[in-house]
Design a protein around this motif. Structure first.
Motif, short mmCIF file in Angstrom:
data_model
loop_
_atom_site.label_atom_id
_atom_site.label_comp_id
_atom_site.label_asym_id
_atom_site.label_seq_id
_atom_site.Cartn_x
_atom_site.Cartn_y
_atom_site.Cartn_z
N THR A 1 9.55 10.19 3.11
CA THR A 1 9.07 9.01 3.83
C THR A 1 9.79 8.92 5.16
OG1 THR A 1 8.84 7.91 1.69
CG2 THR A 1 8.65 6.53 3.62
N ILE A 2 9.02 8.84 6.24
CA ILE A 2 9.60 8.83 7.58
C ILE A 2 9.19 7.55 8.30
CG2 ILE A 2 9.69 10.00 9.81
CD1 ILE A 2 9.04 12.60 8.32
N VAL B 1 10.99 -1.30 8.73
CA VAL B 1 10.36 -0.05 8.33
C VAL B 1 11.38 0.98 7.86
CG1 VAL B 1 10.27 1.06 10.62
CG2 VAL B 1 8.50 1.54 8.91
N THR B 2 12.57 0.95 8.44
CA THR B 2 13.63 1.86 7.99
C THR B 2 14.04 1.51 6.56
OG1 THR B 2 14.46 2.16 10.24
CG2 THR B 2 15.97 2.67 8.43
N GLN C 1 1.89 7.85 -6.21
CA GLN C 1 0.98 8.97 -6.42
C GLN C 1 1.49 10.25 -5.77
OE1 GLN C 1 -2.85 7.62 -4.98
NE2 GLN C 1 -2.72 5.71 -6.12
N SER C 2 2.77 10.25 -5.40
CA SER C 2 3.43 11.42 -4.81
C SER C 2 2.83 11.82 -3.46
CB SER C 2 3.40 12.61 -5.78
OG SER C 2 4.08 12.29 -6.98
N ILE C 3 2.42 10.84 -2.68
CA ILE C 3 1.89 11.08 -1.33
C ILE C 3 3.01 10.89 -0.32
CG2 ILE C 3 0.29 10.23 0.43
CD1 ILE C 3 -1.62 9.49 -1.87
N ASN C 4 3.22 11.87 0.54
CA ASN C 4 4.22 11.75 1.60
C ASN C 4 3.77 10.69 2.60
OD1 ASN C 4 5.88 13.90 0.63
ND2 ASN C 4 4.43 15.36 1.50
N ILE D 1 0.84 -1.20 0.00
CA ILE D 1 0.00 0.00 0.00
C ILE D 1 0.87 1.25 0.00
CG2 ILE D 1 -1.70 1.34 1.31
CD1 ILE D 1 -2.79 -1.33 2.38
N ALA D 2 1.93 1.24 0.81
CA ALA D 2 2.84 2.39 0.86
C ALA D 2 3.44 2.66 -0.51
CB ALA D 2 3.93 2.13 1.89
#
Length: 253
Positions: free
Chosen positions: A56-57, A41-42, A27-30, A20-21
């Motif tokens: 992305t954090i 996750v890192t 779609q250029s979503i932060n 999903i990420a």
């Protein structure tokens, strides 16, 4: 040019959450990505940023923890200014026969799956309400919320609760243009399930469309439900199972 949106996704270190990420990043979503395992996750954040060029954090930790929830919300606001999409994907499965199931396992499944989703949605909705431009919440349920599955009574109960939560929140959140929906994946080939060499073969035989879902199948549905294309859809559950719940043969038969 429209301002970039920001999404928070839990359980995003691998599997469905990671897929999903990647879909939203395209779609250029932060992204604020969470997983219990910091290394996963890192690595996910570094890879997505490198490929898609979005910010992305990573925030590691238990997604049902009050401190982690607070950290995800604050990080999104301090770095990107808004919280537009929240996907509560984190969850656990603890198998066990009903007659022997322990109170400890029941409480743990309820804490992570139900309370974690409830309080992340609450924290996000409070922010979305004040932003005055709405938002989208998405919960991850399961086909076990619709059809019985051996040794999963507590898990199925927790997932069915999420679907009712999404439906109930329509009353309180629709006035603020906050949409709430749920996806209910069926058998899906993930990093975890493919450890069973018979998993895909078993589910391919009993799924009408002839195969288990891929994580991309689930991610495509999730991305649609949080997009503007689904702006008039709220309080709904989308089952993504290749038709399994229509016939429901047991994988143990």
């Amino acid at each position: 040019m429209k301002p970039q949106k920001t999404a928070i996704i839990t359980g995003a270190g691998q599997g469905i959450g990671l897929a999903i990420a990647e879909k939203l990043a395209a779609q250029s979503i932060n992204l604020i990505l969470n997983d219990l395992e910091e290394g996963l996750v890192t690595e996910a954040c570094e890879r997505i940023s490198r490929i898609h060029g979005v910010s992305t954090i990573a925030i590691a930790g238990d997604a049902s923890s009050e401190k982690v929830i607070e950290s995800m919300i604050k990080t999104a606001l301090s770095n990107f200014g808004t919280v537009d999409i929240v996907i509560a994907n984190s969850g656990i499965t603890l198998f066990g026969a009903f007659l022997e199931y322990s109170r400890a396992d029941f409480m743990e499944v309820s804490r992570v799956n139900q309370a974690g989703t409830f309080f992340l949605a609450q924290a996000a909705a409070r922010v979305m309400k004040d932003q005055l431009n709405g938002g989208a919440l998405l919960f991850t349920s399961s086909v076990t919320a619709h059809q019985s599955h051996e040794n999963l009574a507590a898990y199925a109960m927790s997932k069915a609760a999420l679907e009712m939560l999404a439906k109930n929140l329509v009353l309180e959140l629709a006035p603020y243009n906050i949409r709430v929906n749920t996806i209910a994946p069926g058998a899906t080939a993930t990093n975890r399930t493919i450890l069973d060499p018979e998993y895909e073969n078993t589910w391919s035989k009993i799924t009408p469309l002839g195969r288990a879902a891929s994580v991309q199948d689930i991610a495509n549905a999730a991305a649609f439900l949080v997009s503007e294309e689904a702006r008039h859809i709220t309080g709904q559950t989308l089952i993504i199972d290749g038709g399994w719940t229509s016939v429901s043969p047991s994988p143990y038969a």
